[in-house]
Design an enzyme around this catalytic site. Structure first.
Site, PDB file in Angstrom:
ATOM      1  N   SER A 143     -25.547   7.313  -9.760  1.00  0.00           N
ATOM      2  CA  SER A 143     -27.113   7.002  -9.225  1.00  0.00           C
ATOM      3  C   SER A 143     -28.041   7.487 -10.635  1.00  0.00           C
ATOM      4  CB  SER A 143     -27.726   8.008  -8.062  1.00  0.00           C
ATOM      5  OG  SER A 143     -29.051   8.125  -8.155  1.00  0.00           O
ATOM      6  N   TYR A 156     -28.275  16.069  -3.029  1.00  0.00           N
ATOM      7  CA  TYR A 156     -27.978  14.514  -4.061  1.00  0.00           C
ATOM      8  C   TYR A 156     -27.762  14.741  -5.427  1.00  0.00           C
ATOM      9  CZ  TYR A 156     -28.135   9.472  -4.148  1.00  0.00           C
ATOM     10  OH  TYR A 156     -27.902   8.089  -4.352  1.00  0.00           O
TER      11      TYR A 156
HETATM   12  P1  NAD Z   1     -26.055   2.366   2.956  1.00  0.00           P
HETATM   13  O1  NAD Z   1     -26.615   3.602   3.886  1.00  0.00           O
HETATM   14  O2  NAD Z   1     -26.494   0.970   2.937  1.00  0.00           O
HETATM   15  O3  NAD Z   1     -24.410   2.695   3.076  1.00  0.00           O
HETATM   16  C1  NAD Z   1     -23.635   3.699   3.178  1.00  0.00           C
HETATM   17  C2  NAD Z   1     -22.217   3.547   3.781  1.00  0.00           C
HETATM   18  O4  NAD Z   1     -21.670   4.632   3.712  1.00  0.00           O
HETATM   19  C3  NAD Z   1     -22.207   2.746   5.002  1.00  0.00           C
HETATM   20  O5  NAD Z   1     -21.279   1.752   5.217  1.00  0.00           O
HETATM   21  C4  NAD Z   1     -22.000   4.066   5.991  1.00  0.00           C
HETATM   22  O6  NAD Z   1     -21.282   3.730   7.134  1.00  0.00           O
HETATM   23  C5  NAD Z   1     -21.137   4.956   5.070  1.00  0.00           C
HETATM   24  N1  NAD Z   1     -20.897   6.189   5.475  1.00  0.00           N
HETATM   25  C6  NAD Z   1     -22.085   7.022   5.392  1.00  0.00           C
HETATM   26  N2  NAD Z   1     -21.463   8.292   5.862  1.00  0.00           N
HETATM   27  C7  NAD Z   1     -19.912   8.188   6.141  1.00  0.00           C
HETATM   28  C8  NAD Z   1     -18.876   8.841   6.430  1.00  0.00           C
HETATM   29  N3  NAD Z   1     -18.998  10.054   6.464  1.00  0.00           N
HETATM   30  N4  NAD Z   1     -17.723   8.326   5.924  1.00  0.00           N
HETATM   31  C9  NAD Z   1     -17.380   7.111   5.782  1.00  0.00           C
HETATM   32  N5  NAD Z   1     -18.453   6.378   5.557  1.00  0.00           N
HETATM   33  C10 NAD Z   1     -19.679   6.708   5.589  1.00  0.00           C
HETATM   34  O7  NAD Z   1     -26.498   2.928   1.529  1.00  0.00           O
HETATM   35  P2  NAD Z   1     -26.383   2.426   0.048  1.00  0.00           P
HETATM   36  O8  NAD Z   1     -27.784   2.320  -0.446  1.00  0.00           O
HETATM   37  O9  NAD Z   1     -25.606   1.028  -0.165  1.00  0.00           O
HETATM   38  O10 NAD Z   1     -25.548   3.659  -0.834  1.00  0.00           O
HETATM   39  C11 NAD Z   1     -24.173   3.290  -1.244  1.00  0.00           C
HETATM   40  C12 NAD Z   1     -24.044   4.303  -2.370  1.00  0.00           C
HETATM   41  O11 NAD Z   1     -25.135   4.016  -3.444  1.00  0.00           O
HETATM   42  C13 NAD Z   1     -24.332   5.863  -2.070  1.00  0.00           C
HETATM   43  O12 NAD Z   1     -23.359   6.654  -3.013  1.00  0.00           O
HETATM   44  C14 NAD Z   1     -25.672   6.224  -2.774  1.00  0.00           C
HETATM   45  O13 NAD Z   1     -25.884   7.483  -3.164  1.00  0.00           O
HETATM   46  C15 NAD Z   1     -25.535   5.390  -3.781  1.00  0.00           C
HETATM   47  N6  NAD Z   1     -27.029   4.909  -4.569  1.00  0.00           N
HETATM   48  C16 NAD Z   1     -27.754   4.192  -3.749  1.00  0.00           C
HETATM   49  C17 NAD Z   1     -29.127   4.083  -4.436  1.00  0.00           C
HETATM   50  C18 NAD Z   1     -30.251   3.118  -3.375  1.00  0.00           C
HETATM   51  O14 NAD Z   1     -31.290   3.191  -3.867  1.00  0.00           O
HETATM   52  N7  NAD Z   1     -29.881   2.681  -2.365  1.00  0.00           N
HETATM   53  C19 NAD Z   1     -29.297   4.365  -5.555  1.00  0.00           C
HETATM   54  C20 NAD Z   1     -28.455   4.993  -6.365  1.00  0.00           C
HETATM   55  C21 NAD Z   1     -27.092   5.202  -5.740  1.00  0.00           C
END
Ligand code: NAD
Length: 261
Positions: A143, A156
């Site tokens: 991130s 986080y």
């Molecule tokens: P999202 O909520 O759309 O997806 C999260 C996924 O993780 C889902 O498939 C969920 O089922 C799974 N998950 C959650 N807890 C779990 C567990 N205990 N075991 C197995 N699977 C689990 O989120 P996203 O925005 O696509 O985030 C994905 C990654 O990207 C994360 O690591 C997040 O920190 C990172 N990220 C997101 C953003 C953003 O702005 N959305 C920015 C920077 C980094």
């Protein structure tokens, strides 16, 4: 199809960025093991779509990234049933926002477990298979919060900074074995993870929804727009290409200019 014959294991791929990565890699012929929670019919439809896109097998693992034994079993199953993983994308994630002195202890433990320890357990289990083949790609979704901090996101930010340390260390260890290990660091990507933190931020900062979107989230972003999941998936696919074989231990930033400031 540049990934024909390869297998990717993508954690947290039933939604958001992980689902976009699964689609992008499947389009290149990659066999995929998706992981994550959600409605069973929706996940089955996603799995079938991936098989139609790739012409290769796709499987779903319901392993909980909070549980090291389930993570190891997921990697073993990927190896036994799909012959991989050649590509591991550590992507599962959750968020919790609260000031340090009010941060719930169970939330601290959960965030560190999913965002930092799970990538360690998954790469620990996957690396021997990659070493055997002399080829591998490990990509972790970090991130912008692996580089800079925002208030109320102590767990986080700590986990994502730590993930970059883990990535650099592992990359050095396998630098001469055909395996690259990198992070991708998105800015704000419009996914359920972002949408779900808006109500808490509204409460903590006493703001409306529009104020949180414009004055908190997009305030930090010079481009004034969210990154799209497909843009992160395109970077992940690039890192899998032979042309990217010299990129290792790196943090590939896709953040609309956020961390340039
Ligand atoms: P999202 O909520 O759309 O997806 C999260 C996924 O993780 C889902 O498939 C969920 O089922 C799974 N998950 C959650 N807890 C779990 C567990 N205990 N075991 C197995 N699977 C689990 O989120 P996203 O925005 O696509 O985030 C994905 C990654 O990207 C994360 O690591 C997040 O920190 C990172 N990220 C997101 C953003 C953003 O702005 N959305 C920015 C920077 C980094």
């Amino acid at each position: 199809m540049i990934l024909k014959g390869k297998t990717a294991l993508i954690t947290g791929s039933t939604s958001g960025i992980g689902a976009a990565c699964a689609t992008a890699l499947a389009r290149e012929g990659c066999s995929i093991m998706i992981n994550g929670f959600g409605d069973a019919d929706t996940i089955e439809a996603q799995r079938k779509d991936l098989e139609a896109l790739s012409g290769a097998k796709a499987l779903w693992s319901g392993a909980d990234m909070l549980k090291p034994d389930e993570i190891a079993a997921m990697v073993e199953r990927c190896h036994a049933e799909l012959g991989g993983p050649d590509i591991l994308i550590n992507n599962a994630g959750i968020q919790h926002v609260a000031p340090v002195d009010q941060f719930p202890l169970d939330k601290w433990d959960q965030l560190i477990a999913i965002l930092l320890s799970a990538p360690f357990h998954a790469m620990r289990a996957a690396l021997p298979f990659m070493k055997d083949k002399g080829w591998g790609r490990i990509i972790s979704t970090a991130s912008a919060h692996s580089i800079v901090a925002s208030p109320n996101k102590s767990a986080y930010n700590a986990a994502k900074h730590g993930l970059m340390g883990l990535t650099k260390t592992a990359a050095l260890e396998v630098a001469q074995q055909g395996i690259t290990i990198n992070c991708i660091s998105p800015g704000y990507v419009w996914t359920p993870l972002i949408e779900n933190q808006i109500p808490d931020t509204m409460r903590i900062r006493n703001m409306s929804r529009d104020e949180v979107i414009n004055d908190v989230l997009l305030a930090a972003i010079p481009q004034k727009k969210f990154v799209m999941p497909d843009q992160i998936a395109a970077m992940a696919l690039f890192l899998c290409r032979d042309e990217a074989s010299a990129i290792t231990g790196s943090n590939m930033v896709v953040d609309g200019g956020w961390t340039a400031q």
